[in-house]
Design a protein around this motif. Structure first.
Motif, mmCIF file in Angstrom:
data_model
loop_
_atom_site.group_PDB
_atom_site.id
_atom_site.type_symbol
_atom_site.label_atom_id
_atom_site.label_comp_id
_atom_site.label_asym_id
_atom_site.label_seq_id
_atom_site.Cartn_x
_atom_site.Cartn_y
_atom_site.Cartn_z
ATOM 1 N N MET A 55 2.723 -8.201 32.770
ATOM 2 C CA MET A 55 3.128 -9.641 33.398
ATOM 3 C C MET A 55 1.987 -10.291 34.035
ATOM 4 N N TYR A 56 0.835 -9.929 34.337
ATOM 5 C CA TYR A 56 -0.187 -10.616 34.814
ATOM 6 C C TYR A 56 -0.712 -11.405 34.047
ATOM 7 N N GLY A 57 -0.791 -11.615 32.826
ATOM 8 C CA GLY A 57 -1.012 -12.426 31.617
ATOM 9 C C GLY A 57 -2.504 -12.614 31.539
ATOM 10 N N VAL A 58 -3.456 -11.399 31.829
ATOM 11 C CA VAL A 58 -4.910 -11.663 31.752
ATOM 12 C C VAL A 58 -5.383 -10.645 30.877
ATOM 13 N N ASP A 59 -4.510 -10.015 30.118
ATOM 14 C CA ASP A 59 -5.004 -8.853 29.254
ATOM 15 C C ASP A 59 -6.241 -9.382 28.207
ATOM 16 N N GLU A 60 -6.024 -10.493 27.626
ATOM 17 C CA GLU A 60 -7.106 -10.899 26.704
ATOM 18 C C GLU A 60 -8.511 -11.421 27.568
#
Length: 341
Positions: A55-60
Motif C-alpha cells: 500500500m505504501y507505493g514505494v516498492d520500485e
C-alpha cells in the motif's frame, strides 16, 4: 552494556532467522519522491532492515535503492505486507508476487497481513493490474467501496473476532494457510500479522502447522506502550515490531517529540529525541521502525544505546500520565481504521 543488534525470528520447521533490532520505515503521507534517496541514505548509514508494504507505493523506489547500494541481498532483512483487499486466500500470493516484481527481488524475509480484516476486491483480474500509492484512485487499487467511501468487508475471511462483533461468522485461518504456502514456496522466509489484537492472534495459534506466526507489527511508543500485547507476543515467541515509534500529533497539538520529559531525558543521555525513543523500544525487547528523510536523523535513529533503569521507568510511566496506558483493540467500530500505518 550495549543493546542487541538483532533478535531471533521463528520460521518454518523450528528454524530461526535474525531480524535487525532497528528497522527503517518506508511509509509517509503525501508523495513518494523522497523514497529512493531516503532509503539509499538509510542503507548507507548502516540499516539492514527495511519495513515496506504494497500500500505504501514505494516498492520500485526501494528496489532501486537496494540495487544502487550494492549491499548483498543476504545482508538485508526486508518486510512487506498485503493490504486487506488481497486478504482472500486466493489473492495472498498474488500480492506477494506483485511486491517481488516491483522491488526486483526473488524473496522477502517477512510477509505480514496488514490488518485483521479482509476487504472485497473488484476482481482477481483487477488485482493483477492494481497499483498503490498516494496518487492512485480507488479503482486503480482494485478495491470495492461503499457509497460513503468505506471498503466492503469480506466478513467470511476476516478474523472471527471482527466478524462476530458484526454478527457474522468469519475465520482468518484460510488466509494464514495461504501465507504459510508462500513460505513453503520460498517466496518469504517468515510470516506474521500487523494490527492484530490478542484475541485475533489466539484464533490463529492452533493452526501454525510448522510455519509459525513470527511477528505482530503494531503502533508502540511511550504514550502507547501496549505492554499487554507485547508481553503476549513474548510468551508465544512472536516478535513485536513497532510502527510510529515517535507517535504523531494529538488532537490538542501535543507531540511526543516535543514532550518535556522526553526532551529532558534526551539531553541527559546526550541523544536526540528519536534516538532516545528507539533505544527505549529496543531495550524493551521490541523492534522500532523509525522513519526520517533527513540523513542526520536517519543515522542517529540507528544509534541505539542502553538507558538507565530510572530513565526506562520514566518513559514506561508516561502512558498513564497521558491517559494512553491501554492496549488497542483493532476490532473497534466497523472493522479497522482507514489509515496506512
Amino acid at each position: 552494556m550495549s543493546l542487541p543488534k538483532s533478535c531471533s525470528l521463528r520460521t518454518a520447521g523450528g528454524r530461526t532467522i535474525e531480524i535487525p533490532s532497528v528497522g527503517y520505515g518506508t511509509w509517509a503521507p503525501g508523495d513518494t519522491i523522497w523514497a529512493k534517496d531516503a532509503t539509499l541514505a538509510a542503507l548507507k548509514a548502516g540499516y539492514r532492515h527495511l519495513d515496506c508494504a504494497w500500500m505504501y507505493g514505494v516498492d520500485e523506489a526501494v528496489g532501486e535503492a537496494i540495487r544502487e547500494s550494492g549491499i548483498p541481498r543476504n545482508d538485508l532483512f526486508i518486510t512487506s505486507k498485503f493490504w486487506p483487499h488481497f486478504g482472500h486466500p486466493d489473492n495472498v500470493e498474488l500480492c506477494l508476487d506483485k511486491i517481488l516484481s516491483n522491488m526486483g527481488l526473488e524473496y522477502i524475509d517477512l510477509y505480514l497481513a496488514h490488518w485483521p480484516c479482509v476487504w472485497k476486491p473488484l476482481s482477481q483480474e483487477a488485482l493483477k493490474e492494481a497499483r498503490s500509492g498516494p496518487n492512485t484512485s480507488r479503482e486503480e487499487k482494485g478495491q470495492v467501496y461503499l457509497e460513503d467511501g468505506k471498503p466492503v468487508v469480506d466478513w467470511e475471511h476476516s478474523t472471527a473476532n471482527l466478524a462476530r462483533r458484526k454478527g457474522f461468522e468469519g475465520s482468518f485461518v484460510p488466509t494464514l494457510q495461504a501465507m504459510q504456502a508462500c513460505v513453503k514456496k520460498g517466496k518469504t522466509k517468515a510470516i506474521g500479522v500487523s494490527n492484530f489484537s490478542i484475541t485475533d492472534i489466539e484464533e490463529l495459534l492452533p493452526h501454525e502447522d510448522g510455519v509459525p506466526i513470527a511477528c505482530n507489527q503494531i503502533e508502540v511508543h511511550p504514550w502507547l506502550p501496549q505492554t499487554e500485547l507485547v508481553d503476549f507476543g513474548k510468551k508465544h515467541g512472536i516478535v513485536t515490531t513497532c510502527y510510529s515509534p515517535f507517535a504523531g500529533q494529538k488532537a490538542d497539538g501535543a507531540t511526543l517529540l516535543k514532550d518535556s520529559k522526553v526532551l529532558e531525558l534526551a539531553k541527559k543521555n546526550g541523544m536526540d529525541v528519536g534516538q532516545l525513543l528507539q533505544s527505549w523500544a529496543v531495550q524493551r525487547g521490541t523492534v522500532p521502525l523509525g522513519k526520517s528523510a533527513t540523513p542526520e536523523r536517519i543515522r542517529s535513529n540507528l544509534d541505539v544505546r542502553r538507558l538507565s533503569d530510572e530513565d526506562m521507568k520514566t518513559l514506561d510511566g508516561m502512558a498513564l500520565s497521558h491517559g494512553e496506558g491501554r492496549t488497542v483493540d483493532f476490532s473497534d467500530a466497523w472493522g479497522v481504521p482507514l489509515f496506512e500505518g
